[in-house]
Design an enzyme around this catalytic site. Structure first.
Site, PDB file in Angstrom:
ATOM      1  N   ILE A   1       0.899  -1.155   0.000  1.00  0.00           N
ATOM      2  CA  ILE A   1       0.000   0.000   0.000  1.00  0.00           C
ATOM      3  C   ILE A   1       0.941   1.209   0.000  1.00  0.00           C
ATOM      4  CG2 ILE A   1      -0.189  -0.118   2.545  1.00  0.00           C
ATOM      5  CD1 ILE A   1      -2.934   1.133   2.406  1.00  0.00           C
ATOM      6  N   SER A   2       0.702   2.174  -0.887  1.00  0.00           N
ATOM      7  CA  SER A   2       1.633   3.299  -1.011  1.00  0.00           C
ATOM      8  C   SER A   2       1.663   4.139   0.263  1.00  0.00           C
ATOM      9  CB  SER A   2       1.235   4.190  -2.187  1.00  0.00           C
ATOM     10  OG  SER A   2       1.079   3.431  -3.366  1.00  0.00           O
ATOM     11  N   GLN A   3       2.766   4.862   0.398  1.00  0.00           N
ATOM     12  CA  GLN A   3       2.933   5.795   1.511  1.00  0.00           C
ATOM     13  C   GLN A   3       1.847   6.889   1.412  1.00  0.00           C
ATOM     14  OE1 GLN A   3       6.563   7.914   0.885  1.00  0.00           O
ATOM     15  NE2 GLN A   3       6.344   9.163   2.724  1.00  0.00           N
TER      16      GLN A   3
END
Ligand code: SAH
Length: 223
Positions: A71-73
């Site tokens: 999951i992206s930052q």
């Protein structure tokens, strides 16, 4: 009601206060758009990661979501979302790489319609379950290789690619409407990818580099 509180508002490390602190950090890092900050404040990111990692959901970091993906930052999600809002609110947005569904959820709170494709079936199934549980009805998501985009519902006023291709597939550029914008991390080497913002004009594409980023690779074919 109690269960609803625990699930959606959370307790302790997953509470509204934790989300508000994340918003303060994103503001400090330069995120300004009120709609983006509001969407981050209302989205329970802890429901998009494995329960064992939920206490870390409001740190500004990428986290594993299984199948070798992340999951992206939050800062990057906010930055990419802000970048497609540069010319106003786009009507229809295509996301390639649904992953956990977090980026799509943030978009769904801001734009009228989100189309999202994911090549790994297991991730797509989990993401769709989250959309249902959160009662989000403006995300259309399907199990598909995003190399070809989503031709049945093109064109899109904005396209967000959340995995890094070495070169941007032509079919994706073609599904952007004139005046539309694509945000895409480009590059093979994970430490050297450039996040590009590409504007489609009447007769060409104008590209601008936003920053250096580190995304999982864009891959063709379904899994
Ligand atoms: N937007 C996601 C980030 C997930 S990581 C989130 O908010 O959680 C990137 C995702 O892109 C991975 O799930 C990966 O499987 C997917 N992906 C990579 N190449 C793809 C392709 N060609 N088509 C569709 N999805 C792709």
């Amino acid at each position: 009601m109690v269960l609803d509180n625990i699930l959606h508002r959370g307790v302790g490390m997953t509470s509204q206060r934790a989300r508000d602190r994340l918003v303060v950090r994103l503001r400090e890092k330069g995120i300004r758009h009120p709609a983006v900050l509001k969407a981050i404040a209302r989205t329970p990111r802890h429901l998009f990661v494995d329960e064992a990692l939920s206490h870390r959901a409001y740190e500004d970091n990428a986290l594993p979501i299984g199948n070798g993906q992340t999951i992206s930052q939050p800062y990057i999600v906010a930055r990419m979302t802000e970048a497609i809002l540069e010319d106003g609110i786009p009507d229809r947005v295509l996301e390639v790489g649904t992953g956990s569904g977090y980026q799509a959820t943030i978009l769904s709170h801001i734009v009228p319609a989100v189309f999202s494709v994911e090549r790994i079936r297991e991730l797509l199934v989990q993401a769709k379950k989250r959309f249902r549980e959160l009662k989000i009805s403006n995300i259309m998501a399907k199990h598909s290789d995003g190399t070809m985009g989503w031709p049945q519902t093109e064109p899109y006023n904005a396209i967000i690619i959340t995995a890094a291709p070495e070169m941007i597939p032509d079919s994706l550029l073609e599904q952007l409407s004139i005046g539309g914008r694509m945000i895409v991390p480009v590059g093979q080497d994970r430490s050297m990818q450039k996040l590009q913002s590409i504007l489609r004009t009447e007769d060409s594409y104008e590209s601008q580099v936003l920053e250096t980023v580190s995304f999982v690779p864009f891959r063709s074919g379904k899994a």
